[in-house]
Design a protein around this motif. Structure first.
Motif, PDB file in Angstrom:
ATOM      1  N   SER A 219       0.823  -1.210   0.000  1.00  0.00           N
ATOM      2  CA  SER A 219       0.000   0.000   0.000  1.00  0.00           C
ATOM      3  C   SER A 219       0.855   1.256   0.000  1.00  0.00           C
ATOM      4  CB  SER A 219      -0.910   0.011   1.235  1.00  0.00           C
ATOM      5  OG  SER A 219      -0.118   0.089   2.429  1.00  0.00           O
ATOM      6  N   MET A 220       0.195   2.374  -0.287  1.00  0.00           N
ATOM      7  CA  MET A 220       0.783   3.700  -0.108  1.00  0.00           C
ATOM      8  C   MET A 220      -0.277   4.588   0.531  1.00  0.00           C
ATOM      9  SD  MET A 220       3.975   3.693  -1.099  1.00  0.00           S
ATOM     10  CE  MET A 220       4.593   5.292  -1.604  1.00  0.00           C
ATOM     11  N   VAL A 221       0.172   5.483   1.408  1.00  0.00           N
ATOM     12  CA  VAL A 221      -0.748   6.357   2.145  1.00  0.00           C
ATOM     13  C   VAL A 221      -0.946   7.652   1.378  1.00  0.00           C
ATOM     14  CG1 VAL A 221      -1.031   7.705   4.272  1.00  0.00           C
ATOM     15  CG2 VAL A 221      -0.218   5.331   4.380  1.00  0.00           C
ATOM     16  N   THR A 222      -2.207   8.029   1.195  1.00  0.00           N
ATOM     17  CA  THR A 222      -2.534   9.258   0.465  1.00  0.00           C
ATOM     18  C   THR A 222      -2.795  10.439   1.400  1.00  0.00           C
ATOM     19  OG1 THR A 222      -4.873   8.621   0.401  1.00  0.00           O
ATOM     20  CG2 THR A 222      -3.495   7.984  -1.479  1.00  0.00           C
ATOM     21  N   ASP A 223      -3.220  10.150   2.635  1.00  0.00           N
ATOM     22  CA  ASP A 223      -3.500  11.245   3.565  1.00  0.00           C
ATOM     23  C   ASP A 223      -3.456  10.728   4.997  1.00  0.00           C
ATOM     24  OD1 ASP A 223      -3.979  13.852   4.245  1.00  0.00           O
ATOM     25  OD2 ASP A 223      -6.112  13.852   3.733  1.00  0.00           O
ATOM     26  N   CYS A 224      -3.066  11.594   5.912  1.00  0.00           N
ATOM     27  CA  CYS A 224      -3.005  11.250   7.334  1.00  0.00           C
ATOM     28  C   CYS A 224      -2.817  12.541   8.121  1.00  0.00           C
ATOM     29  CB  CYS A 224      -1.858  10.267   7.607  1.00  0.00           C
ATOM     30  SG  CYS A 224      -0.216  10.947   7.274  1.00  0.00           S
ATOM     31  N   PRO A 225      -3.006  12.510   9.437  1.00  0.00           N
ATOM     32  CA  PRO A 225      -2.920  13.742  10.226  1.00  0.00           C
ATOM     33  C   PRO A 225      -1.585  14.471  10.131  1.00  0.00           C
ATOM     34  CG  PRO A 225      -4.025  12.042  11.480  1.00  0.00           C
ATOM     35  CD  PRO A 225      -3.523  11.374  10.234  1.00  0.00           C
ATOM     36  N   LEU A 226      -0.470  13.745   9.963  1.00  0.00           N
ATOM     37  CA  LEU A 226       0.839  14.398   9.938  1.00  0.00           C
ATOM     38  C   LEU A 226       1.192  14.997   8.571  1.00  0.00           C
ATOM     39  CD1 LEU A 226       3.032  12.020  12.166  1.00  0.00           C
ATOM     40  CD2 LEU A 226       2.306  14.355  12.675  1.00  0.00           C
ATOM     41  N   TYR A 227       0.418  14.672   7.536  1.00  0.00           N
ATOM     42  CA  TYR A 227       0.682  15.277   6.226  1.00  0.00           C
ATOM     43  C   TYR A 227       0.318  16.759   6.256  1.00  0.00           C
ATOM     44  CZ  TYR A 227       1.153  10.843   3.599  1.00  0.00           C
ATOM     45  OH  TYR A 227       1.569   9.638   3.106  1.00  0.00           O
ATOM     46  N   LYS A 228       1.155  17.562   5.657  1.00  0.00           N
ATOM     47  CA  LYS A 228       0.821  18.971   5.472  1.00  0.00           C
ATOM     48  C   LYS A 228      -0.017  19.159   4.213  1.00  0.00           C
ATOM     49  CE  LYS A 228       4.906  20.586   7.951  1.00  0.00           C
ATOM     50  NZ  LYS A 228       5.204  19.237   8.510  1.00  0.00           N
ATOM     51  N   LEU A 229       0.179  18.262   3.239  1.00  0.00           N
ATOM     52  CA  LEU A 229      -0.590  18.261   2.001  1.00  0.00           C
ATOM     53  C   LEU A 229      -0.961  16.825   1.665  1.00  0.00           C
ATOM     54  CD1 LEU A 229       1.587  20.684  -0.189  1.00  0.00           C
ATOM     55  CD2 LEU A 229      -0.661  21.219   0.788  1.00  0.00           C
ATOM     56  N   ARG A 230      -2.166  16.639   1.132  1.00  0.00           N
ATOM     57  CA  ARG A 230      -2.576  15.310   0.680  1.00  0.00           C
ATOM     58  C   ARG A 230      -1.721  14.914  -0.518  1.00  0.00           C
ATOM     59  NH1 ARG A 230      -6.477  12.989  -2.820  1.00  0.00           N
ATOM     60  NH2 ARG A 230      -7.377  11.066  -1.961  1.00  0.00           N
ATOM     61  N   VAL A 231      -1.324  13.638  -0.571  1.00  0.00           N
ATOM     62  CA  VAL A 231      -0.513  13.146  -1.682  1.00  0.00           C
ATOM     63  C   VAL A 231      -1.439  12.478  -2.694  1.00  0.00           C
ATOM     64  CG1 VAL A 231       1.345  11.593  -2.364  1.00  0.00           C
ATOM     65  CG2 VAL A 231       1.488  12.838  -0.196  1.00  0.00           C
ATOM     66  N   VAL A 232      -1.427  12.975  -3.921  1.00  0.00           N
ATOM     67  CA  VAL A 232      -2.292  12.467  -4.973  1.00  0.00           C
ATOM     68  C   VAL A 232      -1.459  11.589  -5.903  1.00  0.00           C
ATOM     69  CG1 VAL A 232      -3.807  13.074  -6.902  1.00  0.00           C
ATOM     70  CG2 VAL A 232      -3.764  14.503  -4.835  1.00  0.00           C
ATOM     71  N   PHE A 233      -1.981  10.422  -6.250  1.00  0.00           N
ATOM     72  CA  PHE A 233      -1.263   9.536  -7.166  1.00  0.00           C
ATOM     73  C   PHE A 233      -1.986   9.488  -8.501  1.00  0.00           C
ATOM     74  CE2 PHE A 233      -4.584   6.788  -5.640  1.00  0.00           C
ATOM     75  CZ  PHE A 233      -4.778   5.840  -6.627  1.00  0.00           C
ATOM     76  N   GLU A 234      -1.213   9.277  -9.547  1.00  0.00           N
ATOM     77  CA  GLU A 234      -1.788   9.122 -10.875  1.00  0.00           C
ATOM     78  C   GLU A 234      -2.204   7.669 -11.068  1.00  0.00           C
ATOM     79  OE1 GLU A 234       0.956  10.394 -13.795  1.00  0.00           O
ATOM     80  OE2 GLU A 234       0.993  12.487 -13.112  1.00  0.00           O
ATOM     81  N   GLU A 235      -3.444   7.474 -11.496  1.00  0.00           N
ATOM     82  CA  GLU A 235      -3.932   6.119 -11.716  1.00  0.00           C
ATOM     83  C   GLU A 235      -3.144   5.457 -12.846  1.00  0.00           C
ATOM     84  OE1 GLU A 235      -8.068   5.501 -12.009  1.00  0.00           O
ATOM     85  OE2 GLU A 235      -8.575   7.007 -10.493  1.00  0.00           O
ATOM     86  N   ALA A 236      -2.866   4.176 -12.676  1.00  0.00           N
ATOM     87  CA  ALA A 236      -2.118   3.431 -13.684  1.00  0.00           C
ATOM     88  C   ALA A 236      -2.886   2.168 -14.046  1.00  0.00           C
ATOM     89  CB  ALA A 236      -0.733   3.075 -13.159  1.00  0.00           C
TER      90      ALA A 236
END
Length: 248
Positions: A219-236
């Motif tokens: 897995s990879m995490v896209t969002d969590c409380p410690l993120y300053k910005l949400r991480v968006v991934f490109e669908e593949a």
């Protein structure tokens, strides 16, 4: 002052959860279920100052499950530097890990190495690799029931997607339901039941590690409380990779 720590980091759910559990910064503001709070209080609070990604030097392609670019984006969102340590069998994998940890202790003055390990899938590898490094191994998720891990991910609002599955453990019909999808405990169990009701039953609830600890899913995490910005991934597009470890 909390001890300085490095976190073995992929950007997957377990390493991100371990980071939250030990982070003194997060725990000072976290308000969650009393049972989870009690568990977190039982784990020593630390000051994570660096993330470390151990990657084989002979890896020809980027990790299929954990893209280095994605891991770097997560590091930037967390505001914690990421160090990549190349690992090889010269002189041995254990010694290479040990030297890398010694370098972290020297360069970042860390005294702890935090991992998201839940089971000893490496037959004591990390214990041996960390020995004589002067750094203590910390495994806050060690031996936790998988339902508790999934509940903590939900309670702490750590959102993740499945990026890779192992086809001998999770056949293609169920893998296609999980890949690229945001996962919760409820969704995971629902899809397991769907598969067992539509195909030959594999009793997935009881035969698959719900945290994917034996390589069933990554897995990879896209969002969590410690993120300053949400991480968006490109669908593949999904594709099958045949490796010496099996088909993914």
């Amino acid at each position: 002052m909390e001890p300085r720590a490095a976190v073995a980091f992929t950007g997957g759910k377990d390493s991100v959860l371990a980071l939250h559990v030990v982070s003194a910064e997060f725990r000072s503001t976290c308000k969650t279920d009393p049972q989870i709070s009690k568990f977190m209080d039982s784990v020593q609070a630390l000051n994570p100052v660096v993330l470390v990604s151990f990657r084989p030097l002979d890896q020809k392609d980027d990790f299929k499950a954990h893209s280095q670019q994605w891991t770097q984006s997560i590091s930037e969102s967390l505001g914690i530097p990421l160090v990549v340590k190349g690992i090889s069998n010269e002189p041995s994998y254990e010694e290479c890990y040990r030297n890398a940890v010694r370098e972290l202790a020297r360069d970042y003055r860390v005294t702890k190495l935090v991992t998201g390990d839940i089971e000893d899938v490496g037959e004591g590898f990390m214990d041996r690799a960390i020995s004589e490094s002067g750094v203590e191994l910390v495994r806050p998720l060690w031996k936790l029931p998988r339902i508790q891990v999934l509940d903590m991910l939900s309670q702490l609002e750590i959102k993740y997607v499945v990026t890779l599955t192992r086809l001998d453990k999770l056949p293609r019909p169920i893998s296609e339901k999980l890949l690229g999808h945001s996962i919760t405990k409820e969704y995971l169990l629902e899809q397991f039941d769907w598969h067992d009701s539509h195909f030959q039953s594999m009793d997935l609830r009881n035969t698959v590690d719900l945290a994917g600890e034996y390589g069933e899913m990554h897995s990879m995490v896209t969002d969590c409380p410690l993120y300053k910005l949400r991480v968006v991934f490109e669908e593949a597009d999904s594709r099958v990779y045949d490796t010496k470890y099996g088909s993914y």
